[in-house]
Structure formats: structure tokens, C-alpha cells
Design a protein around this motif. Structure first.
Motif, mmCIF file in Angstrom:
data_model
loop_
_atom_site.group_PDB
_atom_site.id
_atom_site.type_symbol
_atom_site.label_atom_id
_atom_site.label_comp_id
_atom_site.label_asym_id
_atom_site.label_seq_id
_atom_site.Cartn_x
_atom_site.Cartn_y
_atom_site.Cartn_z
ATOM 1 N N ILE A 189 0.880 -1.179 0.000
ATOM 2 C CA ILE A 189 0.000 0.000 0.000
ATOM 3 C C ILE A 189 0.913 1.222 0.000
ATOM 4 N N PRO A 190 1.078 1.922 -1.115
ATOM 5 C CA PRO A 190 2.042 3.017 -1.202
ATOM 6 C C PRO A 190 1.531 4.309 -0.569
ATOM 7 N N PHE A 191 2.468 5.087 -0.018
ATOM 8 C CA PHE A 191 2.181 6.398 0.563
ATOM 9 C C PHE A 191 3.156 7.415 -0.011
ATOM 10 N N SER A 192 2.850 8.684 0.175
ATOM 11 C CA SER A 192 3.717 9.741 -0.353
ATOM 12 C C SER A 192 4.833 10.099 0.609
ATOM 13 N N GLN A 193 4.753 9.627 1.864
ATOM 14 C CA GLN A 193 5.769 9.920 2.868
ATOM 15 C C GLN A 193 6.208 8.618 3.547
ATOM 16 N N ARG A 194 7.310 8.714 4.282
ATOM 17 C CA ARG A 194 7.794 7.579 5.055
ATOM 18 C C ARG A 194 6.757 7.169 6.107
ATOM 19 N N VAL A 195 6.578 5.880 6.292
ATOM 20 C CA VAL A 195 5.596 5.387 7.259
ATOM 21 C C VAL A 195 6.308 5.009 8.559
ATOM 22 N N ARG A 196 5.895 5.642 9.663
ATOM 23 C CA ARG A 196 6.530 5.419 10.960
ATOM 24 C C ARG A 196 5.742 4.467 11.848
ATOM 25 N N ASP A 197 4.420 4.531 11.829
ATOM 26 C CA ASP A 197 3.645 3.667 12.719
ATOM 27 C C ASP A 197 2.371 3.210 12.018
ATOM 28 N N VAL A 198 1.933 2.021 12.387
ATOM 29 C CA VAL A 198 0.680 1.447 11.894
ATOM 30 C C VAL A 198 -0.020 0.807 13.084
ATOM 31 N N LYS A 199 -1.277 1.178 13.329
ATOM 32 C CA LYS A 199 -2.043 0.578 14.417
ATOM 33 C C LYS A 199 -3.514 0.466 14.005
ATOM 34 N N GLN A 200 -4.184 -0.502 14.592
ATOM 35 C CA GLN A 200 -5.631 -0.620 14.412
ATOM 36 C C GLN A 200 -6.322 0.217 15.465
ATOM 37 N N GLY A 201 -7.274 1.044 15.042
ATOM 38 C CA GLY A 201 -8.033 1.861 15.970
ATOM 39 C C GLY A 201 -9.209 1.114 16.559
ATOM 40 N N PRO A 202 -9.798 1.643 17.618
ATOM 41 C CA PRO A 202 -10.965 0.995 18.224
ATOM 42 C C PRO A 202 -12.170 0.949 17.305
ATOM 43 N N ASP A 203 -12.160 1.739 16.232
ATOM 44 C CA ASP A 203 -13.260 1.726 15.260
ATOM 45 C C ASP A 203 -13.087 0.654 14.190
#
Length: 395
Positions: free
Chosen positions: A362-376
């Protein structure tokens, strides 16, 4: 505990080999010999929509949700920010400890105690000290909704190290309310400690460098840690032989612990973590020196754990989530690994036994620092930039 493995490597004197290697994203997969070979493709944009929730964050590092749905976000320069009803509040939260902002160091992880609703305890990892002598610290504080109170350092890494590299600093909670924290190996050559390259401390059970440690919520050491009975060992150690883990996640349904770890020049890893085990760094590695040449000629060794995935070229993994929500039922139990250099999130599809089936990017335009699942039930991504973003992934 080595796996019978099938290794996919580039064949640079073959055009077909180069093509296969690039299509796999430069990955080496460790799989059972009877398993089908995983592949790496791009996630369909029809599956995932990126919604920017917040902008204007300065090098955000970690996020945590309060019971009312508001969010805490750390910024590496030393600020704790509050996102209220989806809006970034202009004034940082008061009471944050003084941090060393140097290189990769600063204010890093934020995590709520499992019983936060009752005790209001928030946990942090951060860099402390000077350029010549610094360390990772773990602290906790009471959050009253406006500011941090009663900040208490509950663990700090000894010995101190020079430079601004490899602080590790991911923190996750186990079901018994103990926590696992990743600690980096100290840094790259020529950084040294006691007359040898500091990275060799990852194999030294006498200190936390290059380890995952396990602590109780007050910073004390559980009696059932794997090295408690070993006289010369640091009793907090859970696993060792790590370079710099910046992705750490626990499957609360199964108890399986996962980690993504930075290699040097290539050789980033996905590992299934078990207490008491040695993951090889730097004696066994797929990495090369930044200045060229092998770090080790060994890729596997009896008594050391092989990675499930090796990423070469490096994606620089940071942030790791296990999806256990309902918004994306097809993702249930899969891993999502952020990539700094890759500017992406790697969706790692797992089968019921924890073997890797395939990867999608899944590409992004910036560096990815964190990934988490939210309560939603959505996945949230923090991008590492002077104008960093909080992004929500939706179907």
C-alpha cells in the motif's frame, strides 16, 4: 530451531532472474518446503482508501487511543499531542519528560496501561542523555486529561552508548499485563563499546542492547523471564540477537508475538518471537555493511531463529499491526508493516498456521513510521515528515 527453507534470490546474470526479484519486491521468504511460494503485489486501490485525518505533525512516532476515542500522538522532538474529535489540538500536552533529540532519538513510543480507565497510566519510551552517552528510557505518568503528572522512570538501558542510532523503543502488552519493549543494539560501525563494535552487544546477555525485554507494569522484572536463573544475564531479557526492532505486535487471540527489524544494507526481517531465543544478529544475517561487503557469511545457524521474511532492498520497517477488526473481514489475522524507505505499508497475508502466503504493498507519499488498528476497526498510519500526517485506511 531453524526452518527448512526455500530462498528466492536475485540472479543478476539472468534477465528473468532480475525480473522475478523485482516482482517479489526484493524479498527472501522463509517457508516450509511444501508451502506455495509467496508473492508481492500492489494492494488494489479499490480495496483501500486513504483518508487524511490530521496534518501538521512534526515527525510523529507513535499513537494511542483514549477510552473516549481521542488520540495521543508523540512527536520525536519531544511533544505529546492530543487529537480531539478528529482535530489536532494546537497546544501540546504539558508535563512531558525532557528528551534527547539526536538522530533517531527523541520521544518515541506511547502506550496506555491495559487498565488505563482505572489508573490513568500512560507509558513512554524516549532517548535520554548526551551525544556521547545516551540510552533508551521507559517512563510512566498519570494523564489527567490536560497534562502528565507524577512522571516516573521505571527502566533505563545500561550501559550508555554514543551517537544517535538504534533506540528500538516499541512497547506492547501481553495478556498478563507485562510488557515487551524492543531495545536497539547501539548503532553501526565505527561505534564501539569496550573496545569492540557495539553491535556485538546484541549477543551479550549481560545488558539489554539488541534485545527485547519484558517488565511488569512498575518496571520490575517478572520471575518467569527466560534468563532469570542465569547468573551473568540481564534478568529483563526476553529474546536477543536483534539489531533494531521498530515494529512489535501481539496477536491477543493466539499470544503470538511478531517483530519487524531493521537490517543494515538490506536484510530487514519479519520474525516470530519466542522467549529465550537468539535471532542471530550480527553473527547470522542477510545484511551487508553500508560501506559494502558481508557482515557475516552465515545466513542460518543451528540454535538461532531464521526470519520468516527478509527484505532486500530494505524497506526500513517501522510500526506493525495485526488486523483483528471487522471493517476488512478479509484481512483478519494479517500483518501490516510500515516502511520508512519504502514509503509503504506491507500487507502480509498469513495462513492459519502463521506462514506467509503473499505480500501486497500500500504506497504512501511519505515515510511510514507507525501502523495501528483503531478501536473503530480501521487501520491508522503515521507518516514521518516535518509535516507528518495521520491517515486512516478505509474500504
Amino acid at each position: 530451531m531453524n526452518r527448512l527453507s526455500l530462498t528466492v534470490k536475485p540472479v543478476f546474470n539472468s534477465g528473468l532472474g532480475v525480473l522475478i526479484f523485482l516482482l517479489l519486491g526484493g524479498c527472501v521468504f522463509k517457508t516450509n518446503s511444501t508451502a506455495s511460494q509467496p508473492s508481492q503485489i500492489q494492494e488494489s486501490q479499490r480495496e483501500v482508501n486513504q483518508v487524511t485525518v490530521v496534518e501538521g505533525l512534526e515527525h510523529p512516532w507513535s499513537m494511542a487511543w483514549l477510552p473516549n476515542g481521542d488520540m495521543l500522538i508523540t512527536e520525536r522532538p519531544g511533544r505529546l499531542r492530543l487529537v480531539k474529535n478528529g482535530v489536532l489540538q494546537p497546544t501540546p500536552i504539558a508535563g512531558v519528560m525532557e528528551v534527547l533529540q539526536l538522530g533517531q532519538g527523541g520521544l518515541m513510543e506511547v502506550s496506555l496501561h491495559p487498565n488505563f480507565s482505572e489508573n490513568r497510566l500512560v507509558y513512554f519510551t524516549y532517548a535520554h542523555g548526551t551525544a556521547e552517552a545516551n540510552r533508551t528510557r521507559i517512563a510512566r505518568a498519570t494523564f489527567d486529561g490536560q497534562a502528565l503528572r507524577d512522571v516516573q522512570v521505571i527502566f533505563e538501558v545500561t550501559p550508555a552508548k554514543p551517537g544517535g542510532q538504534h533506540f528500538g523503543s516499541r512497547l506492547v502488552w501481553l495478556k498478563d499485563q507485562t510488557m515487551l519493549i524492543s531495545i536497539g543494539d547501539g548503532g553501526n560501525p565505527p561505534l564501539s563499546l569496550d573496545g569492540e563494535l557495539i553491535r556485538l552487544q546484541a549477543q551479550n546477555l549481560g545488558n539489554p542492547l539488541g534485545k527485547i525485554i519484558r517488565l511488569k507494569d512498575d518496571g520490575s522484572i517478572p520471575d518467569d523471564n527466560p534468563f532469570v536463573g542465569q547468573k551473568e544475564a540481564q534478568k529483563a531479557i526476553w529474546s536477543y540477537g536483534h539489531r533494531n526492532i521498530q515494529g512489535l505486535a501481539v496477536n491477543q487471540a493466539t499470544g503470538q508475538i511478531w517483530a519487524t527489524e531493521h537490517g543494515s544494507r538490506g536484510g530487514d526481517e519479519l520474525n516470530a518471537i519466542k522467549g529465550g531465543q537468539n535471532y542471530g544478529w550480527p553473527l547470522v544475517t542477510h545484511s551487508e555493511e553500508y560501506f559494502g561487503g558481508e557482515i557475516s557469511s552465515e545466513r542460518s545457524r543451528s540454535g538461532m531463529i531464521d526470519p520468516l521474511i527478509v527484505w532486500t532492498p530494505a524497506i526500513a520497517p517501522s510500526g506493525l499491526a495485526i488486523y483483528q477488526g471487522t471493517r476488512f473481514p478479509q484481512w483478519q489475522g494479517d500483518l501490516f508493516a510500515g516502511g520508512l524507505v519504502g514509503k509503504e505499508v506491507r500487507h502480509i497475508d498469513l495462513d492459519s498456521s502463521g506462514q506467509v502466503i503473499e505480500q501486497k504493498s500500500i504506497p504512501f507519499s511519505q515515510r511510514v513510521r507507525d501502523v495501528k488498528q483503531g478501536p473503530d476497526g480501521f487501520l491508522y498510519v503515521l507518516t514521518d515528515a516535518p509535516n507528518g500526517k495521520l491517515i486512516r485506511l478505509e474500504p
